[in-house]
Design a protein around this motif. Structure first.
Motif, PDB file in Angstrom:
ATOM      1  N   GLY A   1       0.779  -1.230   0.000  1.00 36.07           N
ATOM      2  CA  GLY A   1       0.000   0.000   0.000  1.00 36.07           C
ATOM      3  C   GLY A   1       0.809   1.278   0.000  1.00 36.07           C
ATOM      4  N   LEU A   2       2.143   1.174   0.109  1.00 38.08           N
ATOM      5  CA  LEU A   2       2.988   2.363   0.137  1.00 38.08           C
ATOM      6  C   LEU A   2       3.848   2.447  -1.114  1.00 38.08           C
ATOM      7  CD1 LEU A   2       4.195   2.209   3.869  1.00 38.08           C
ATOM      8  CD2 LEU A   2       2.338   3.605   2.905  1.00 38.08           C
ATOM      9  N   LEU A   3       4.101   3.661  -1.553  1.00 40.34           N
ATOM     10  CA  LEU A   3       4.950   3.874  -2.721  1.00 40.34           C
ATOM     11  C   LEU A   3       6.406   3.972  -2.290  1.00 40.34           C
ATOM     12  CD1 LEU A   3       2.880   6.465  -4.782  1.00 40.34           C
ATOM     13  CD2 LEU A   3       3.005   3.996  -5.077  1.00 40.34           C
ATOM     14  N   GLN A   4       7.259   3.239  -2.993  1.00 41.52           N
ATOM     15  CA  GLN A   4       8.689   3.261  -2.712  1.00 41.52           C
ATOM     16  C   GLN A   4       9.418   3.691  -3.984  1.00 41.52           C
ATOM     17  OE1 GLN A   4       9.563  -0.744  -1.542  1.00 41.52           O
ATOM     18  NE2 GLN A   4       8.330  -0.660   0.325  1.00 41.52           N
ATOM     19  N   THR A   5      10.449   4.478  -3.813  1.00 42.94           N
ATOM     20  CA  THR A   5      11.203   4.954  -4.974  1.00 42.94           C
ATOM     21  C   THR A   5      12.666   4.551  -4.856  1.00 42.94           C
ATOM     22  OG1 THR A   5      11.721   7.088  -3.966  1.00 42.94           O
ATOM     23  CG2 THR A   5       9.703   6.950  -5.258  1.00 42.94           C
ATOM     24  N   THR A   6      13.239   4.230  -6.006  1.00 43.51           N
ATOM     25  CA  THR A   6      14.672   3.978  -6.088  1.00 43.51           C
ATOM     26  C   THR A   6      15.202   4.659  -7.335  1.00 43.51           C
ATOM     27  OG1 THR A   6      14.260   1.900  -7.275  1.00 43.51           O
ATOM     28  CG2 THR A   6      14.593   1.763  -4.887  1.00 43.51           C
ATOM     29  N   HIS A   7      16.495   4.951  -7.325  1.00 38.22           N
ATOM     30  CA  HIS A   7      17.149   5.562  -8.479  1.00 38.22           C
ATOM     31  C   HIS A   7      18.151   4.564  -9.050  1.00 38.22           C
ATOM     32  CE1 HIS A   7      15.387   9.169  -6.835  1.00 38.22           C
ATOM     33  NE2 HIS A   7      15.838   9.891  -7.854  1.00 38.22           N
ATOM     34  N   VAL A   8      18.072   4.341 -10.357  1.00 37.54           N
ATOM     35  CA  VAL A   8      19.018   3.452 -11.024  1.00 37.54           C
ATOM     36  C   VAL A   8      19.596   4.169 -12.238  1.00 37.54           C
ATOM     37  CG1 VAL A   8      17.872   1.341 -10.274  1.00 37.54           C
ATOM     38  CG2 VAL A   8      17.191   2.404 -12.430  1.00 37.54           C
ATOM     39  N   SER A   9      20.815   3.791 -12.600  1.00 33.77           N
ATOM     40  CA  SER A   9      21.461   4.373 -13.773  1.00 33.77           C
ATOM     41  C   SER A   9      21.223   3.465 -14.976  1.00 33.77           C
ATOM     42  CB  SER A   9      22.962   4.527 -13.520  1.00 33.77           C
ATOM     43  OG  SER A   9      23.596   5.094 -14.649  1.00 33.77           O
ATOM     44  N   GLU A  10      20.722   4.034 -16.042  1.00 35.59           N
ATOM     45  CA  GLU A  10      20.427   3.275 -17.260  1.00 35.59           C
ATOM     46  C   GLU A  10      21.383   3.699 -18.361  1.00 35.59           C
ATOM     47  OE1 GLU A  10      18.152   0.350 -19.244  1.00 35.59           O
ATOM     48  OE2 GLU A  10      17.984   1.028 -17.176  1.00 35.59           O
ATOM     49  N   GLU A  11      22.147   2.741 -18.891  1.00 33.51           N
ATOM     50  CA  GLU A  11      23.139   3.015 -19.924  1.00 33.51           C
ATOM     51  C   GLU A  11      22.498   2.878 -21.300  1.00 33.51           C
ATOM     52  OE1 GLU A  11      27.762   1.984 -19.855  1.00 33.51           O
ATOM     53  OE2 GLU A  11      26.512   0.253 -20.333  1.00 33.51           O
ATOM     54  N   LEU A  12      22.603   3.925 -22.103  1.00 36.19           N
ATOM     55  CA  LEU A  12      21.988   3.937 -23.436  1.00 36.19           C
ATOM     56  C   LEU A  12      22.998   3.684 -24.548  1.00 36.19           C
ATOM     57  CD1 LEU A  12      19.584   6.973 -22.934  1.00 36.19           C
ATOM     58  CD2 LEU A  12      18.997   4.544 -22.905  1.00 36.19           C
ATOM     59  N   THR A  13      24.203   4.232 -24.426  1.00 41.52           N
ATOM     60  CA  THR A  13      25.260   3.969 -25.404  1.00 41.52           C
ATOM     61  C   THR A  13      26.575   3.772 -24.676  1.00 41.52           C
ATOM     62  OG1 THR A  13      25.932   6.285 -25.720  1.00 41.52           O
ATOM     63  CG2 THR A  13      24.141   5.468 -27.108  1.00 41.52           C
ATOM     64  N   THR A  14      27.446   2.952 -25.270  1.00 33.92           N
ATOM     65  CA  THR A  14      28.786   2.756 -24.734  1.00 33.92           C
ATOM     66  C   THR A  14      29.758   2.737 -25.897  1.00 33.92           C
ATOM     67  OG1 THR A  14      28.832   0.358 -24.942  1.00 33.92           O
ATOM     68  CG2 THR A  14      27.811   1.249 -22.956  1.00 33.92           C
ATOM     69  N   THR A  15      31.043   2.819 -25.602  1.00 37.40           N
ATOM     70  CA  THR A  15      32.038   2.714 -26.668  1.00 37.40           C
ATOM     71  C   THR A  15      32.358   1.256 -26.960  1.00 37.40           C
ATOM     72  OG1 THR A  15      33.772   2.944 -25.007  1.00 37.40           O
ATOM     73  CG2 THR A  15      33.114   4.913 -26.192  1.00 37.40           C
ATOM     74  N   THR A  16      32.221   0.383 -25.962  1.00 35.09           N
ATOM     75  CA  THR A  16      32.543  -1.034 -26.162  1.00 35.09           C
ATOM     76  C   THR A  16      31.617  -1.655 -27.190  1.00 35.09           C
ATOM     77  OG1 THR A  16      33.256  -1.205 -23.872  1.00 35.09           O
ATOM     78  CG2 THR A  16      32.823  -3.259 -25.044  1.00 35.09           C
ATOM     79  N   GLU A  17      30.290  -1.465 -26.980  1.00 31.33           N
ATOM     80  CA  GLU A  17      29.331  -2.031 -27.925  1.00 31.33           C
ATOM     81  C   GLU A  17      29.549  -1.447 -29.309  1.00 31.33           C
ATOM     82  OE1 GLU A  17      25.480  -2.823 -25.029  1.00 31.33           O
ATOM     83  OE2 GLU A  17      25.602  -1.029 -26.262  1.00 31.33           O
ATOM     84  N   CYS A  18      29.795  -0.154 -29.345  1.00 36.70           N
ATOM     85  CA  CYS A  18      29.897   0.510 -30.636  1.00 36.70           C
ATOM     86  C   CYS A  18      31.147   0.078 -31.377  1.00 36.70           C
ATOM     87  CB  CYS A  18      29.892   2.022 -30.445  1.00 36.70           C
ATOM     88  SG  CYS A  18      28.348   2.637 -29.738  1.00 36.70           S
ATOM     89  N   SER A  19      32.257  -0.137 -30.667  1.00 36.11           N
ATOM     90  CA  SER A  19      33.478  -0.564 -31.340  1.00 36.11           C
ATOM     91  C   SER A  19      33.311  -1.978 -31.885  1.00 36.11           C
ATOM     92  CB  SER A  19      34.668  -0.516 -30.384  1.00 36.11           C
ATOM     93  OG  SER A  19      34.476  -1.403 -29.294  1.00 36.11           O
ATOM     94  N   ASP A  20      32.512  -2.798 -31.178  1.00 38.24           N
ATOM     95  CA  ASP A  20      32.283  -4.159 -31.669  1.00 38.24           C
ATOM     96  C   ASP A  20      31.576  -4.145 -33.021  1.00 38.24           C
ATOM     97  OD1 ASP A  20      31.528  -5.638 -28.413  1.00 38.24           O
ATOM     98  OD2 ASP A  20      33.424  -5.225 -29.434  1.00 38.24           O
ATOM     99  N   PHE A  21      30.761  -3.133 -33.244  1.00 34.92           N
ATOM    100  CA  PHE A  21      30.014  -3.054 -34.484  1.00 34.92           C
ATOM    101  C   PHE A  21      30.620  -2.028 -35.442  1.00 34.92           C
ATOM    102  CE2 PHE A  21      26.249  -5.624 -33.755  1.00 34.92           C
ATOM    103  CZ  PHE A  21      26.279  -5.791 -32.392  1.00 34.92           C
ATOM    104  N   ASN A  22      31.849  -1.581 -35.120  1.00 29.29           N
ATOM    105  CA  ASN A  22      32.472  -0.535 -35.933  1.00 29.29           C
ATOM    106  C   ASN A  22      31.529   0.654 -36.100  1.00 29.29           C
ATOM    107  OD1 ASN A  22      34.848  -2.031 -36.429  1.00 29.29           O
ATOM    108  ND2 ASN A  22      33.752  -3.224 -37.973  1.00 29.29           N
ATOM    109  N   PHE A  23      30.822   0.957 -35.011  1.00 32.16           N
ATOM    110  CA  PHE A  23      29.773   1.958 -35.131  1.00 32.16           C
ATOM    111  C   PHE A  23      30.315   3.376 -35.114  1.00 32.16           C
ATOM    112  CE2 PHE A  23      25.848   4.098 -33.538  1.00 32.16           C
ATOM    113  CZ  PHE A  23      25.073   3.773 -34.622  1.00 32.16           C
ATOM    114  N   PHE A  24      31.462   3.560 -34.497  1.00 39.16           N
ATOM    115  CA  PHE A  24      32.054   4.888 -34.452  1.00 39.16           C
ATOM    116  C   PHE A  24      33.376   4.879 -35.211  1.00 39.16           C
ATOM    117  CE2 PHE A  24      29.508   4.989 -30.484  1.00 39.16           C
ATOM    118  CZ  PHE A  24      28.666   6.013 -30.856  1.00 39.16           C
ATOM    119  N   PRO A  25      33.323   4.801 -36.531  1.00 38.83           N
ATOM    120  CA  PRO A  25      34.565   4.791 -37.295  1.00 38.83           C
ATOM    121  C   PRO A  25      35.271   6.115 -37.181  1.00 38.83           C
ATOM    122  CG  PRO A  25      32.689   5.113 -38.749  1.00 38.83           C
ATOM    123  CD  PRO A  25      32.135   4.849 -37.377  1.00 38.83           C
TER     124      PRO A  25
END
Length: 370
Positions: free
Chosen positions: A216-240
């Motif tokens: 019956g009570l509202l609880q809040t938490t804060h989390v960090s959400e990652e949208l882009t990284t360099t690791t993923e992008c380098s794997d796909f040659n996304f940032f030439p």
């Protein structure tokens, strides 16, 4: 003995019924007021819970966002994250990319949540990127119809992404519910899978406020959400790395009037050879985008037959087109040319400058070949 006097019928029961009716109405009114107060208190509790860790004046929450069932949760982006320049840049780059892809559809996206939630724009975007037609209704007004369309579109997306190991961070309800985080995850995944000719800002993360109802009570938490990284992008040659400027950059920027002359010269060159196969090119931008003419042209220039099982003669989707262009690039390197500066994905995405660079390199080496 005299008979007991007959009493006239009493009106008391009727008065009691009237009193009961009045009390019932009063009780109903009080119950409704109590329920309304509970709803108001719950809304206020939700707002307070969400506002507590941040600026009280900067959160824009709809009242329904705080009316949660037991164990239900809602997420929203911390207002401070929305002001992050990299977050704003990410949204702008994605919106510009969508509008570029859908320019022929005369679709203009201005706000991701409002323009993509019903599946219409996502349908057109995927059809254009994957070069395939989805079996869905063109226009749907009802919520059920919109969700059905979204289901079909997202299933097609999942069929493309899952074989490549993508983690699916969105669903029909989150997209239709205008959850910006889910929409961004989806668009970033599509842009990376289809090697969109764009550069996304690196290391974009946002703080997300998660509101849950427990006992019956509202609880809040804060989390960090990652949208882009360099690791993923380098794997796909996304940032030439950004290529050095060359003559074609200068031509496009300062001498567009001479562009038609260059295009005519290259068309004459390629047709001189492709005509041997009864093929003819009239549009450089589009006719080399699937890689077939590039592969055949290399065979003609080097005087050999390219086995048909090495490439797709009638490519049906984006990945097959990229395969063809990449294979043509390999043939060019086998012929002694340097690796083209352009990416295969740029040629497939109808980037004229990239196509001209590739063809001009062929022209420079093979212009005297009969």
């Amino acid at each position: 003995m005299s008979a007991a006097p007959v009493r006239s019928p009493t009106l008391r029961p009727h008065r009691m019924k009237k009193e009961e009716s009045f009390l019932g109405k009063l009780g109903g009114t009080l119950a409704r007021k109590k329920k309304a107060k509970e709803v108001s208190d719950l809304q206020e509790e939700g707002k307070n819970a969400i506002n507590a860790p941040m600026n009280p004046s900067s959160v824009d929450i709809h009242p329904e966002d705080t009316l949660l069932e037991e164990n239900e949760e809602r997420t929203m982006i911390d207002p401070n994250s929305k002001e992050d320049p990299k977050f704003k840049e990410l949204i702008k780059v994605l919106i510009d990319w969508i509008n570029d892809v859908l320019v022929e559809e005369r679709i203009i996206v201005k706000q991701l949540e409002e323009d993509l939630y019903d599946g219409q724009v996502l349908q057109k975007l995927l059809e254009k990127l994957a070069d395939r037609k989805l079996n869905v209704a063109e226009v749907t007004q009802s919520e059920i119809g919109q969700k059905q369309k979204l289901q079909t579109v997202l299933e097609a997306v999942h069929d493309l992404l899952r074989p490549h190991g993508w983690t699916i961070k969105w669903n029909v309800d989150s997209i239709h519910g205008k959850n910006l985080i889910s929409i961004l995850h989806l668009l970033v995944a599509l842009a990376m899978h289809f090697r969109a000719p764009i550069r996304l800002p690196e290391h974009v993360s946002v703080q997300v406020v998660v509101v849950r109802k427990r006992e019956g009570l509202l609880q809040t938490t804060h989390v960090s959400e990652e949208l882009t990284t360099t690791t993923e992008c380098s794997d796909f040659n996304f940032f030439p790395p950004k290529p050095e400027r060359d003559a074609f950059d200068t031509l496009f920027d300062h001498a567009p009037d001479k562009l038609s002359v260059v295009k005519k010269s290259l068309i004459t060159f390629v047709n001189k050879h492709l005509n041997k196969l009864n093929l003819e090119v009239t549009e450089l931008e589009t006719q080399f985008a699937d890689g077939v003419y590039l592969v055949l042209l290399m065979g003609l220039l080097e005087d050999y037959f390219v086995p048909l099982h090495n490439f797709y003669l009638t490519p049906e989707n984006f990945d097959q087109k990229v395969h063809n262009v990449s294979f043509a690039f390999e043939l060019m390197q086998d012929g002694g040319l340097k690796k083209p500066k352009a990416r295969p994905e740029d040629v497939v995405n109808l980037d004229l400058k990239s196509t001209l660079r590739v063809l001009y390199n062929l022209f420079t080496k093979y212009k005297n070949v009969e």
